[in-house]
Design an enzyme around this catalytic site. Structure first.
Site, short mmCIF file in Angstrom:
data_model
loop_
_atom_site.label_atom_id
_atom_site.label_comp_id
_atom_site.label_asym_id
_atom_site.label_seq_id
_atom_site.Cartn_x
_atom_site.Cartn_y
_atom_site.Cartn_z
N SER A 234 29.56 -7.72 -27.38
CA SER A 234 30.55 -6.70 -27.70
C SER A 234 31.44 -6.43 -26.48
O SER A 234 32.15 -7.33 -26.02
CB SER A 234 29.85 -5.44 -28.20
N ASP A 257 29.73 -11.68 -30.36
CA ASP A 257 30.54 -10.72 -31.10
C ASP A 257 31.45 -9.92 -30.16
O ASP A 257 31.45 -8.69 -30.15
CB ASP A 257 29.65 -9.78 -31.91
N HIS A 312 26.68 -6.49 -36.37
CA HIS A 312 26.95 -6.36 -34.94
C HIS A 312 25.67 -6.09 -34.14
O HIS A 312 25.45 -6.69 -33.09
CB HIS A 312 27.96 -5.24 -34.73
#
Length: 390
Positions: A234, A257, A312
């Site tokens: 992330s 991600d 996620h």
């Protein structure tokens, strides 16, 4: 794991025993805090460390998730605060004359140094040294440093803790103006940890603020400075992408991600590769994947794959939280249709194949080379179908 364990980590598949230690270097905000996972010698006495290091992290996690910090923090501490990692705490480092490849790992928003222990443990069992950085840009659920209580120098008894809470975007603030300086600070912190470990491997003294930890002198000669990768999830994914460009000793980056938003637009013409973008099915946007494709267009060895059925938080340890009460706090965001253990296995194999290729490892991870191209269980190349017209 004991019967009361409410985090059930995936089984370790590599040949090495795993050691783990915490390192705090320096007595100021500009110092470093990281958790080190490494191949270790078998030991009869094997203390296992807590997964969540201290109660303050449970409170910080509750606050980040926008629950009542006091009560939900207490609930987290009762429910998962006693969970331990299946590794040897400060276990004796297993020296290797040719040196182990090194991975520097950057956490996402609301993470901390233990949030990706499943990845770290598996990679360490495969013969990597993995340093999970705990960032001090106020993107962590909580973190701290130890500073002198007076003008006197450094005896441990004269140090006091200063805690840094998670920083929310204030009303009227432009998020980019907060996140962009943060991602640059994060890169500096990753590079600092790289330097610390290189110094230790070179036989230089590294003073660990934490007493009784692993003697970092035992790392002497055991880190291969020519085989270094950076990895993140992330916000940490964007950190890894930027770090690869700013530090030439990083040979490749793995971006789980990646949240590309914090990177300035004029960064992309300067971006380095190869980067391996491993996305999940339902987090990315058309704009974000377009930015990844800009990097891939400049570097033919960069790749984008998507893990179908994953979400996620499938890429964090919170995917493995069990038990009805605690799991409810994570279930809506951490459970996809793909079993989290299958998701972890697929991602680890893809990562190992990519690292073998770009760090020139002499292993058998090329058996999963097709995973890099999105050919494997629950994998597709590029973006999901609803983002495929990019």
């Amino acid at each position: 794991m004991g019967a009361g364990q409410s985090v059930c980590f995936p089984p370790i598949s590599g040949p090495h025993h795993i050691g783990c230690t915490d390192v705090m270097e320096g007595h100021s905000l500009e110092g470093s805090l990281f958790r080190l996972f490494y191949p270790c010698q078998a030991s009869e006495k094997c203390e296992q460390p807590l997964w969540i290091p201290r109660y303050e992290y449970s409170m910080g996690l509750a606050d980040y998730l926008q629950y009542n910090k006091r009560w939900v923090g207490l609930l987290f501490n009762v429910g998962i605060g006693s969970c331990r990692l299946p590794v040897s705490w400060n276990g004796p480092f297993k020296a290797k004359e040719s040196g182990y490849p090194l991975i520097i790992l950057s956490h996402g928003l609301g993470g901390f140094r233990a949030s990706y222990s499943a990845f770290c443990m598996e990679l360490a069992s495969r013969g990597f040294v993995v340093a999970a950085v705990e960032h001090r840009d106020q993107s962590a659920a909580a973190t701290y440093f130890c500073k002198p209580t007076s003008q006197e120098s450094s005896p441990a008894e004269s140090l006091e803790e200063e805690w840094l809470p998670f920083r929310r975007i204030k009303e009227g603030e432009k998020e980019f103006h907060v996140r962009n300086p943060q991602v640059h600070q994060r890169v500096k912190e990753c590079v600092r940890v790289l330097r610390i470990l290189q110094d230790a491997s070179a036989g230089k003294t590294v003073v660990n603020v934490f007493p009784g930890g692993l003697d970092l002198m035992t790392l002497k000669g055991s880190i291969d400075r020519n085989r270094v990768a950076v990895m993140g999830h992330s916000f940490g994914g964007a950190t890894a992408v930027l770090a690869l460009t700013q530090e030439v000793q990083f040979r490749c980056a793995i971006a789980l991600d990646a949240w590309m938003f914090p990177l300035e637009r004029d960064f992309y013409p300067k971006a380095r590769g190869p980067v391996f973008f491993i996305n999940v099915e339902k987090f990315q946007t058309v704009e974000s994947v377009n930015l990844m494709k800009k990097i891939c267009a400049q570097h033919e060895q960069s790749r984008i794959v998507t893990v179908l059925g994953a979400v996620h938080r499938s890429q964090t340890d919170f995917a493995f939280v069990t038990g009805n009460l605690i799991a409810k706090f994570f279930s809506s965001n951490s459970r996809g249709t793909l079993d989290p253990y299958e998701s972890q296995e697929v991602m680890v194999r893809a990562i190992l194949a990519f690292l073998q290729k770009h760090l020139d490892l002499k292993e058998d991870y090329d058996q999963w080379s097709s995973f890099i191209e999105g050919v494997g269980p629950s994998l597709i190349q590029g973006a999901p179908h609803y983002l495929s017209s990019l």
